[in-house]
Scaffold this motif. Structure first.
Motif, PDB file in Angstrom:
ATOM      1  N   THR A   1     -12.537 -10.302   2.968  1.00 39.35           N
ATOM      2  CA  THR A   1     -12.318  -9.062   4.199  1.00 39.35           C
ATOM      3  C   THR A   1     -10.319  -8.846   4.627  1.00 39.35           C
ATOM      4  O   THR A   1     -10.527  -7.501   4.657  1.00 39.35           O
ATOM      5  CB  THR A   1     -12.589 -10.116   5.145  1.00 39.35           C
ATOM      6  OG1 THR A   1     -13.634 -10.315   5.197  1.00 39.35           O
ATOM      7  CG2 THR A   1     -12.310  -9.223   6.771  1.00 39.35           C
ATOM      8  N   ALA A   2      -9.429  -9.409   3.622  1.00 37.58           N
ATOM      9  CA  ALA A   2      -8.410  -8.998   3.571  1.00 37.58           C
ATOM     10  C   ALA A   2      -8.447  -7.587   2.652  1.00 37.58           C
ATOM     11  O   ALA A   2      -7.386  -6.666   3.048  1.00 37.58           O
ATOM     12  CB  ALA A   2      -7.627 -10.266   3.453  1.00 37.58           C
ATOM     13  N   MET A   3      -8.974  -8.066   1.437  1.00 39.55           N
ATOM     14  CA  MET A   3      -8.246  -7.049   0.758  1.00 39.55           C
ATOM     15  C   MET A   3      -9.601  -5.650   1.631  1.00 39.55           C
ATOM     16  O   MET A   3      -8.619  -4.785   1.592  1.00 39.55           O
ATOM     17  CB  MET A   3      -9.411  -7.146  -0.640  1.00 39.55           C
ATOM     18  CG  MET A   3      -9.063  -5.756  -1.334  1.00 39.55           C
ATOM     19  SD  MET A   3     -10.572  -5.975  -3.002  1.00 39.55           S
ATOM     20  CE  MET A   3      -9.529  -7.926  -3.336  1.00 39.55           C
ATOM     21  N   LEU A   4     -10.411  -5.554   2.120  1.00 38.31           N
ATOM     22  CA  LEU A   4     -11.036  -4.684   2.267  1.00 38.31           C
ATOM     23  C   LEU A   4     -10.648  -3.802   3.373  1.00 38.31           C
ATOM     24  O   LEU A   4      -9.933  -2.915   4.198  1.00 38.31           O
ATOM     25  CB  LEU A   4     -12.448  -4.726   2.648  1.00 38.31           C
ATOM     26  CG  LEU A   4     -13.031  -4.566   2.152  1.00 38.31           C
ATOM     27  CD1 LEU A   4     -14.935  -5.419   1.960  1.00 38.31           C
ATOM     28  CD2 LEU A   4     -13.574  -3.677   0.141  1.00 38.31           C
ATOM     29  N   ALA A   5      -9.801  -5.222   4.687  1.00 36.71           N
ATOM     30  CA  ALA A   5      -8.987  -4.469   5.858  1.00 36.71           C
ATOM     31  C   ALA A   5      -7.617  -3.307   4.854  1.00 36.71           C
ATOM     32  O   ALA A   5      -7.326  -2.453   5.491  1.00 36.71           O
ATOM     33  CB  ALA A   5      -8.665  -5.267   6.116  1.00 36.71           C
ATOM     34  N   ALA A   6      -7.188  -4.159   4.262  1.00 38.33           N
ATOM     35  CA  ALA A   6      -5.529  -3.767   3.720  1.00 38.33           C
ATOM     36  C   ALA A   6      -5.998  -2.448   2.916  1.00 38.33           C
ATOM     37  O   ALA A   6      -5.285  -1.232   3.431  1.00 38.33           O
ATOM     38  CB  ALA A   6      -5.507  -4.798   2.600  1.00 38.33           C
ATOM     39  N   LEU A   7      -7.101  -1.675   2.089  1.00 33.99           N
ATOM     40  CA  LEU A   7      -7.168  -0.659   1.936  1.00 33.99           C
ATOM     41  C   LEU A   7      -7.839   0.257   3.264  1.00 33.99           C
ATOM     42  O   LEU A   7      -7.580   1.035   2.760  1.00 33.99           O
ATOM     43  CB  LEU A   7      -8.314  -0.932   1.049  1.00 33.99           C
ATOM     44  CG  LEU A   7      -8.374  -1.295  -0.345  1.00 33.99           C
ATOM     45  CD1 LEU A   7      -9.856  -2.251  -1.409  1.00 33.99           C
ATOM     46  CD2 LEU A   7      -7.101  -0.712  -0.800  1.00 33.99           C
TER      47      LEU A   7
ATOM     48  N   HIS B   1      -1.698 -10.079  -2.390  1.00 29.45           N
ATOM     49  CA  HIS B   1      -1.214  -9.647  -1.044  1.00 29.45           C
ATOM     50  C   HIS B   1      -0.928  -8.325  -0.564  1.00 29.45           C
ATOM     51  O   HIS B   1      -0.070  -7.928  -1.545  1.00 29.45           O
ATOM     52  CB  HIS B   1      -0.436 -10.524  -0.842  1.00 29.45           C
ATOM     53  CG  HIS B   1       0.437 -10.638   0.614  1.00 29.45           C
ATOM     54  ND1 HIS B   1      -0.613 -10.513   1.624  1.00 29.45           N
ATOM     55  CD2 HIS B   1       1.439 -10.252   1.266  1.00 29.45           C
ATOM     56  CE1 HIS B   1       0.035 -10.360   3.247  1.00 29.45           C
ATOM     57  NE2 HIS B   1       1.269 -10.083   3.151  1.00 29.45           N
ATOM     58  N   LEU B   2      -1.952  -7.611  -0.245  1.00 25.19           N
ATOM     59  CA  LEU B   2      -2.056  -5.838   0.298  1.00 25.19           C
ATOM     60  C   LEU B   2      -1.481  -5.810   1.331  1.00 25.19           C
ATOM     61  O   LEU B   2      -2.093  -4.321   1.450  1.00 25.19           O
ATOM     62  CB  LEU B   2      -3.716  -5.898  -0.432  1.00 25.19           C
ATOM     63  CG  LEU B   2      -3.620  -6.500  -2.018  1.00 25.19           C
ATOM     64  CD1 LEU B   2      -5.539  -5.793  -2.201  1.00 25.19           C
ATOM     65  CD2 LEU B   2      -3.020  -5.935  -2.907  1.00 25.19           C
ATOM     66  N   PRO B   3      -0.552  -5.864   2.340  1.00 22.85           N
ATOM     67  CA  PRO B   3      -0.505  -6.004   3.455  1.00 22.85           C
ATOM     68  C   PRO B   3       0.041  -4.133   3.437  1.00 22.85           C
ATOM     69  O   PRO B   3       0.308  -3.092   3.881  1.00 22.85           O
ATOM     70  CB  PRO B   3      -0.186  -6.108   4.301  1.00 22.85           C
ATOM     71  CG  PRO B   3       0.356  -6.919   2.806  1.00 22.85           C
ATOM     72  CD  PRO B   3      -0.389  -7.079   2.141  1.00 22.85           C
ATOM     73  N   VAL B   4       0.576  -3.817   2.469  1.00 23.22           N
ATOM     74  CA  VAL B   4       1.382  -2.372   2.416  1.00 23.22           C
ATOM     75  C   VAL B   4       1.625  -2.141   1.125  1.00 23.22           C
ATOM     76  O   VAL B   4       2.261  -0.944   0.108  1.00 23.22           O
ATOM     77  CB  VAL B   4       2.830  -2.911   2.192  1.00 23.22           C
ATOM     78  CG1 VAL B   4       3.723  -3.579   3.801  1.00 23.22           C
ATOM     79  CG2 VAL B   4       3.787  -4.055   1.274  1.00 23.22           C
ATOM     80  N   MET B   5       0.157  -1.583  -0.473  1.00 25.64           N
ATOM     81  CA  MET B   5      -0.350  -1.804  -0.895  1.00 25.64           C
ATOM     82  C   MET B   5      -0.225  -0.169  -0.814  1.00 25.64           C
ATOM     83  O   MET B   5      -0.541   0.608  -0.085  1.00 25.64           O
ATOM     84  CB  MET B   5      -0.976  -1.799  -1.522  1.00 25.64           C
ATOM     85  CG  MET B   5      -2.792  -1.576  -2.382  1.00 25.64           C
ATOM     86  SD  MET B   5      -1.037  -1.571  -4.195  1.00 25.64           S
ATOM     87  CE  MET B   5      -1.285  -3.565  -3.673  1.00 25.64           C
ATOM     88  N   ASP B   6       0.362   0.454  -2.125  1.00 22.77           N
ATOM     89  CA  ASP B   6       0.497   2.070  -2.221  1.00 22.77           C
ATOM     90  C   ASP B   6      -0.267   2.790  -2.808  1.00 22.77           C
ATOM     91  O   ASP B   6      -1.353   2.425  -2.794  1.00 22.77           O
ATOM     92  CB  ASP B   6       1.839   2.443  -2.841  1.00 22.77           C
ATOM     93  CG  ASP B   6       1.195   1.674  -4.173  1.00 22.77           C
ATOM     94  OD1 ASP B   6       0.341   1.878  -4.187  1.00 22.77           O
ATOM     95  OD2 ASP B   6       3.250   1.794  -4.723  1.00 22.77           O
ATOM     96  N   THR B   7      -0.118   3.756  -2.772  1.00 20.69           N
ATOM     97  CA  THR B   7      -1.576   4.507  -3.160  1.00 20.69           C
ATOM     98  C   THR B   7      -2.347   3.825  -4.326  1.00 20.69           C
ATOM     99  O   THR B   7      -3.457   3.868  -4.385  1.00 20.69           O
ATOM    100  CB  THR B   7      -1.873   5.879  -2.849  1.00 20.69           C
ATOM    101  OG1 THR B   7      -1.189   6.967  -1.790  1.00 20.69           O
ATOM    102  CG2 THR B   7      -2.655   7.533  -3.101  1.00 20.69           C
ATOM    103  N   GLU B   8      -1.361   4.711  -5.256  1.00 18.63           N
ATOM    104  CA  GLU B   8      -1.499   3.893  -6.613  1.00 18.63           C
ATOM    105  C   GLU B   8      -1.922   2.921  -7.408  1.00 18.63           C
ATOM    106  O   GLU B   8      -3.348   2.050  -7.539  1.00 18.63           O
ATOM    107  CB  GLU B   8      -0.399   4.299  -7.508  1.00 18.63           C
ATOM    108  CG  GLU B   8      -0.333   5.539  -7.565  1.00 18.63           C
ATOM    109  CD  GLU B   8       0.648   5.957  -8.935  1.00 18.63           C
ATOM    110  OE1 GLU B   8       0.451   4.957  -9.793  1.00 18.63           O
ATOM    111  OE2 GLU B   8       1.531   6.903  -9.439  1.00 18.63           O
ATOM    112  N   GLY B   9      -1.967   1.249  -5.788  1.00 14.10           N
ATOM    113  CA  GLY B   9      -2.317   0.555  -5.803  1.00 14.10           C
ATOM    114  C   GLY B   9      -3.540   0.297  -5.513  1.00 14.10           C
ATOM    115  O   GLY B   9      -4.845  -0.267  -6.281  1.00 14.10           O
ATOM    116  N   SER B  10      -3.669   1.617  -5.068  1.00 10.69           N
ATOM    117  CA  SER B  10      -4.994   0.501  -3.464  1.00 10.69           C
ATOM    118  C   SER B  10      -6.109   1.369  -4.400  1.00 10.69           C
ATOM    119  O   SER B  10      -7.605   0.783  -4.865  1.00 10.69           O
ATOM    120  CB  SER B  10      -5.348   1.597  -2.672  1.00 10.69           C
ATOM    121  OG  SER B  10      -4.014   0.898  -1.921  1.00 10.69           O
TER     122      SER B  10
END
Length: 234
Positions: free
Chosen positions: A228-234, A203-212
């Motif tokens: 799709t969800a991963m790319l949208a979060a990034l 679940h990556l909706p609030v992923m920070d810079t280092e995690g991204s």
């Protein structure tokens, strides 16, 4: 033994020349290993960076470096990396282990994961422990015999991502240290999930810079399947 500016220049030259001419430095690995014990941290880190570069090229195209048979090299590398605990120093330690012989490398890999596990038991060093494990599994995927160990790391990384949420008010200056510690732990745990190829449905909706960055690195090295969800979060 010149002044500080001369020493700094010498360190920079050694690292940069090794980057472009690793084969020229490969025959001198033993002397560079000795430099890991240098009294100044800057000299030791320059030696670590140089060994990591040679080890990376040795694994990729067989640089002419005599294999090292001492698995205790891992302790010297970790000592040289002390105080510089981001993702890059962890990967440098693991790349430098590529200079070991096959038998010594197997023993050193076990020592590295034991040290990583020890670090995760302490809140002050838990992020460093996850980053060491991530670097180790990224460089050398777990074998079938090591599946149980990888599964345990996977469980711990998922738990760390779930727990590392800052509940303090970011507007309060005294809380920012705890916020940063939680952010570092979360990013390190994501790096481990990526290294284990287990972050595709994270679940990556609030992923920070280092995690991204860790996720992008996993995509680049084909350890993750993009969604799709991963790319949208990034």
């Amino acid at each position: 033994d010149g002044g500080s500016m001369e020493r700094e220049s010498a360190r920079g030259v050694m690292v940069e020349l090794a980057r472009y001419f690793p084969g020229a430095f490969a025959p001198h690995v033993a002397r560079i290993v000795v430099q890991l014990q240098a009294p100044t941290p800057e000299d030791a880190r320059a030696a670590l960076r140089t060994l990591a570069i040679i080890g990376k090229h040795a694994a990729a195209d067989g640089a002419d470096a005599a294999p090292i048979d001492d698995p205790s090299l891992v302790e010297a590398l970790l000592k040289a990396a002390a105080g510089d605990v981001g993702a890059s120093p962890a990967r440098r330690v693991v790349r430098a282990l590529g200079l070991l012989s096959a038998d010594a490398a197997a023993a050193a890999w076990e020592r590295l994961l034991l040290e990583a596990r020890r670090c995760t038991r302490c809140p002050a060093t838990s992020a460093w422990g996850f980053r060491l494990a991530a670097a180790a599994f990224e460089r050398r995927p777990a074998t079938t015999a090591e599946a149980a160990s990888a599964a345990a790391w996977l469980e711990d990384a998922h738990a760390a991502v779930g727990e590392a949420h800052c509940t303090s008010c970011p507007a309060l200056e005294e809380d920012t240290g705890g916020c940063q510690a939680n952010a570092d732990l979360k990013a390190a745990a994501v790096e481990l999930l990526v290294a284990l190829g287990a972050a595709s449905n994270l679940h990556l909706p609030v992923m920070d810079t280092e995690g991204s960055i860790a996720v992008l690195r996993g995509l680049r090295h084909c350890r993750l399947r993009p969604t799709t969800a991963m790319l949208a979060a990034l």
